[in-house]
Scaffold this motif. Structure first.
Motif, PDB file in Angstrom:
ATOM      1  N   ASP A  80      17.218 -16.850  24.277  1.00  7.12           N
ATOM      2  CA  ASP A  80      18.603 -16.916  23.832  1.00  7.12           C
ATOM      3  C   ASP A  80      18.763 -16.449  22.388  1.00  7.12           C
ATOM      4  OD1 ASP A  80      19.222 -17.989  26.357  1.00  7.12           O
ATOM      5  OD2 ASP A  80      20.848 -19.169  25.479  1.00  7.12           O
ATOM      6  N   LEU A  81      17.777 -16.706  21.564  1.00  9.30           N
ATOM      7  CA  LEU A  81      17.834 -16.202  20.191  1.00  9.30           C
ATOM      8  C   LEU A  81      17.788 -14.673  20.191  1.00  9.30           C
ATOM      9  CD1 LEU A  81      15.517 -18.729  18.294  1.00  9.30           C
ATOM     10  CD2 LEU A  81      17.987 -18.459  18.028  1.00  9.30           C
ATOM     11  N   ARG A  82      16.951 -14.113  21.054  1.00  4.54           N
ATOM     12  CA  ARG A  82      16.904 -12.652  21.164  1.00  4.54           C
ATOM     13  C   ARG A  82      18.240 -12.109  21.681  1.00  4.54           C
ATOM     14  NH1 ARG A  82      11.002 -12.567  24.085  1.00  4.54           N
ATOM     15  NH2 ARG A  82       9.716 -12.776  22.192  1.00  4.54           N
ATOM     16  N   LEU A  83      18.810 -12.830  22.633  1.00  2.68           N
ATOM     17  CA  LEU A  83      20.097 -12.421  23.198  1.00  2.68           C
ATOM     18  C   LEU A  83      21.176 -12.401  22.118  1.00  2.68           C
ATOM     19  CD1 LEU A  83      21.583 -11.839  25.959  1.00  2.68           C
ATOM     20  CD2 LEU A  83      22.223 -14.260  25.937  1.00  2.68           C
ATOM     21  N   THR A  84      21.264 -13.480  21.339  1.00  4.33           N
ATOM     22  CA  THR A  84      22.291 -13.535  20.297  1.00  4.33           C
ATOM     23  C   THR A  84      22.028 -12.513  19.201  1.00  4.33           C
ATOM     24  OG1 THR A  84      21.092 -15.351  19.213  1.00  4.33           O
ATOM     25  CG2 THR A  84      22.894 -15.960  20.685  1.00  4.33           C
ATOM     26  N   THR A  85      20.767 -12.211  18.934  1.00  9.63           N
ATOM     27  CA  THR A  85      20.452 -11.179  17.940  1.00  9.63           C
ATOM     28  C   THR A  85      21.028  -9.840  18.369  1.00  9.63           C
ATOM     29  OG1 THR A  85      18.415 -12.275  17.223  1.00  9.63           O
ATOM     30  CG2 THR A  85      18.602  -9.926  16.763  1.00  9.63           C
ATOM     31  N   SER A  86      20.847  -9.505  19.643  1.00 11.29           N
ATOM     32  CA  SER A  86      21.373  -8.229  20.146  1.00 11.29           C
ATOM     33  C   SER A  86      22.900  -8.198  20.070  1.00 11.29           C
ATOM     34  CB  SER A  86      20.909  -7.994  21.589  1.00 11.29           C
ATOM     35  OG  SER A  86      21.465  -8.963  22.474  1.00 11.29           O
ATOM     36  N   TYR A  87      23.542  -9.349  20.310  1.00  9.66           N
ATOM     37  CA  TYR A  87      25.000  -9.410  20.221  1.00  9.66           C
ATOM     38  C   TYR A  87      25.471  -9.281  18.780  1.00  9.66           C
ATOM     39  CZ  TYR A  87      25.002 -11.207  25.058  1.00  9.66           C
ATOM     40  OH  TYR A  87      24.835 -11.361  26.414  1.00  9.66           O
ATOM     41  N   LEU A  88      24.766  -9.954  17.847  1.00  8.60           N
ATOM     42  CA  LEU A  88      25.185  -9.936  16.447  1.00  8.60           C
ATOM     43  C   LEU A  88      25.101  -8.544  15.836  1.00  8.60           C
ATOM     44  CD1 LEU A  88      23.587 -13.245  15.113  1.00  8.60           C
ATOM     45  CD2 LEU A  88      26.027 -12.744  15.346  1.00  8.60           C
ATOM     46  N   LEU A  89      24.201  -7.730  16.324  1.00  9.61           N
ATOM     47  CA  LEU A  89      24.090  -6.364  15.813  1.00  9.61           C
ATOM     48  C   LEU A  89      25.366  -5.576  16.082  1.00  9.61           C
ATOM     49  CD1 LEU A  89      20.422  -5.495  16.857  1.00  9.61           C
ATOM     50  CD2 LEU A  89      21.261  -6.092  14.579  1.00  9.61           C
ATOM     51  N   VAL A  90      26.075  -5.948  17.146  1.00 11.87           N
ATOM     52  CA  VAL A  90      27.314  -5.261  17.509  1.00 11.87           C
ATOM     53  C   VAL A  90      28.536  -6.070  17.096  1.00 11.87           C
ATOM     54  CG1 VAL A  90      28.616  -4.212  19.414  1.00 11.87           C
ATOM     55  CG2 VAL A  90      26.113  -4.242  19.475  1.00 11.87           C
TER      56      VAL A  90
ATOM     57  N   ASP B 287      21.790  -7.203   4.355  1.00 17.91           N
ATOM     58  CA  ASP B 287      21.474  -5.852   3.880  1.00 17.91           C
ATOM     59  C   ASP B 287      22.436  -4.848   4.519  1.00 17.91           C
ATOM     60  OD1 ASP B 287      19.420  -6.679   2.259  1.00 17.91           O
ATOM     61  OD2 ASP B 287      17.830  -6.225   3.704  1.00 17.91           O
ATOM     62  N   ALA B 288      22.795  -5.127   5.763  1.00 15.94           N
ATOM     63  CA  ALA B 288      23.719  -4.238   6.475  1.00 15.94           C
ATOM     64  C   ALA B 288      25.155  -4.430   6.006  1.00 15.94           C
ATOM     65  CB  ALA B 288      23.623  -4.483   7.985  1.00 15.94           C
ATOM     66  N   ASP B 289      25.534  -5.680   5.729  1.00 13.39           N
ATOM     67  CA  ASP B 289      26.886  -5.999   5.255  1.00 13.39           C
ATOM     68  C   ASP B 289      26.769  -7.184   4.309  1.00 13.39           C
ATOM     69  OD1 ASP B 289      29.508  -6.555   4.765  1.00 13.39           O
ATOM     70  OD2 ASP B 289      30.062  -7.038   6.826  1.00 13.39           O
ATOM     71  N   ALA B 290      26.681  -6.883   3.027  1.00 13.99           N
ATOM     72  CA  ALA B 290      26.418  -7.925   2.017  1.00 13.99           C
ATOM     73  C   ALA B 290      27.567  -8.909   1.873  1.00 13.99           C
ATOM     74  CB  ALA B 290      26.126  -7.267   0.671  1.00 13.99           C
ATOM     75  N   ARG B 291      28.745  -8.588   2.448  1.00 12.45           N
ATOM     76  CA  ARG B 291      29.898  -9.480   2.290  1.00 12.45           C
ATOM     77  C   ARG B 291      30.280 -10.201   3.586  1.00 12.45           C
ATOM     78  NH1 ARG B 291      34.344  -6.219  -1.138  1.00 12.45           N
ATOM     79  NH2 ARG B 291      33.961  -4.603   0.405  1.00 12.45           N
ATOM     80  N   ASN B 292      29.366 -10.212   4.541  1.00  9.13           N
ATOM     81  CA  ASN B 292      29.629 -10.901   5.808  1.00  9.13           C
ATOM     82  C   ASN B 292      29.587 -12.415   5.570  1.00  9.13           C
ATOM     83  OD1 ASN B 292      29.582 -12.095   8.343  1.00  9.13           O
ATOM     84  ND2 ASN B 292      28.148 -10.621   9.214  1.00  9.13           N
ATOM     85  N   PHE B 293      30.770 -13.042   5.478  1.00  7.70           N
ATOM     86  CA  PHE B 293      30.801 -14.462   5.122  1.00  7.70           C
ATOM     87  C   PHE B 293      30.208 -15.336   6.223  1.00  7.70           C
ATOM     88  CE2 PHE B 293      34.795 -14.062   7.432  1.00  7.70           C
ATOM     89  CZ  PHE B 293      34.898 -15.273   8.110  1.00  7.70           C
ATOM     90  N   HIS B 294      30.204 -14.860   7.471  1.00  9.50           N
ATOM     91  CA  HIS B 294      29.551 -15.614   8.548  1.00  9.50           C
ATOM     92  C   HIS B 294      28.055 -15.736   8.268  1.00  9.50           C
ATOM     93  CE1 HIS B 294      33.002 -15.556  11.351  1.00  9.50           C
ATOM     94  NE2 HIS B 294      33.257 -14.386  10.813  1.00  9.50           N
TER      95      HIS B 294
END
Length: 342
Positions: free
Chosen positions: A92-102, A147-154
């Motif tokens: 599930d952690l791998r699953l959420t990682t793939s979702y968070l990338l998008v 690193d990809a989005d330094a201002r991602n408050f989430h």
């Protein structure tokens, strides 16, 4: 793209595209109906778990399905070994990682990740090792996200959660260095400034800083934020951090020093609304703390009133707000209270 001639679809191609999209919609609705039917029927099988994966692949913002997925996993765990539970959670952690990338800003994905981490079996030996590895992996993930989005408050919020949950606490000085790196890379990083307020407050409290020690620490922070204000006086992030540093009842010498510094900036940037706003705010604060005669305090209030009148012209969309802030200083006191808890 500019300069590229658009090609119109033929009627046949347009119809083929419409049918393809319709097929996707029908497929999605069929999966959705199946999963919701299984949920109503309290189907907590491995097959049902697989169907939630298929639906979340198509719509990771469907929070009801995330809730259902957790219910399925909780029903399966009692019959599984610790190793098997960890295997499910790792998947599930791998699953959420793939979702968070998008979808890096979907609350439900971050929430499910927290649940996975908190569901790792507790105990000594191997389970303790799993927990430590899981949490270490989270810090690496977050750093990649920022690193990809330094201002991602989430991601910043999740970072604070991870740091507070680490089995072996990380020195807060490391986090100060990290926030400074992000801030120096981009002074407009509001989340990094905000995180810095939390880390500094925790350090001062945990180490029982005296008023004089806090004052010295803030002086260093004033140097950092002054760089930001002079670099981009039109950005709100640095001004909010500056106001947090000043606080509700700043020492008189600090207040007078900062007013002088901002006046220098105002001369260079006469139309900066944040600069004028800060001057008006701190002038009212100085009037409140004034130990001089009533005439001296009234003179300061009149100066603040003049500055707010300038703001009405510089920033007419907020004219009514500036009038409220000017009225007896009430607005500035309310805003000071909110910034103090920032």
């Amino acid at each position: 793209m500019h300069g590229v001639k658009r090609s119109r679809l033929t009627a046949q191609a347009a119809e083929a595209k419409r049918l393809k999209e319709l097929s996707k919609i029908e497929s999605y609705l069929a999966i959705e109906q199946d999963v919701l039917s299984r949920k109503r029927a309290k189907d907590f099988s491995d097959e049902a778990l697989g169907r939630t994966t298929q639906l979340l692949d198509l719509n990771p913002e469907f929070y009801t399905i995330w809730n259902y997925r957790r219910t399925i996993l909780l029903s399966l765990f009692p019959s599984l070994s610790p190793e098997e539970i960890v295997s499910h959670l790792t998947s599930d952690l791998r699953l959420t990682t793939s979702y968070l990338l998008v979808h890096p800003k979907v609350y439900w994905i971050w929430n499910h990740r927290k649940w996975c981490l908190e569901s790792v079996p507790s105990g000594p030996g191997e389970t303790q090792k799993w927990r430590e590895e899981f949490w270490k992996g989270e810090l690496k993930l977050i750093e990649k996200m920022l690193d990809a989005d330094a201002r991602n408050f989430h991601a910043w919020s999740y970072r604070r959660y991870v740091l507070a949950s680490l089995p072996i606490s990380r020195p807060k000085s490391d986090e100060l260095k990290y926030t400074q790196t992000k801030i120096e890379a981009n002074f407009s990083n509001f989340s990094a400034w905000h995180c810095r307020t939390k880390v500094l407050s925790a350090i001062w409290q945990e180490q029982s800083f005296t008023e004089e020690q806090v004052k010295k620490a803030k002086d260093k922070e004033f140097e950092l934020v002054t760089q930001a204000l002079w670099t981009d006086p039109g950005d709100q992030s640095g001004w909010l951090y500056h106001r947090w540093l000043v606080g509700q009842e700043p020492p008189l010498d600090i207040l007078q020093r900062e007013i002088k510094n901002i006046q220098d900036l105002h001369e260079a940037e006469p139309d900066s609304k944040w600069c004028i706003n800060a001057l008006a705010h701190y002038t009212l604060l100085l009037a409140q703390q004034s130990t001089t005669s009533d005439d001296g305090a009234n003179k300061l209030r009149n100066e603040a009133k003049r500055l707010y009148e300038i703001l009405e012209k510089v920033d007419p969309d907020r004219r009514a707000r500036y009038r409220d802030m000017d009225a007896m200083g009430k607005g500035f006191l309310d805003f000071t209270m909110s910034i103090a808890s920032w």
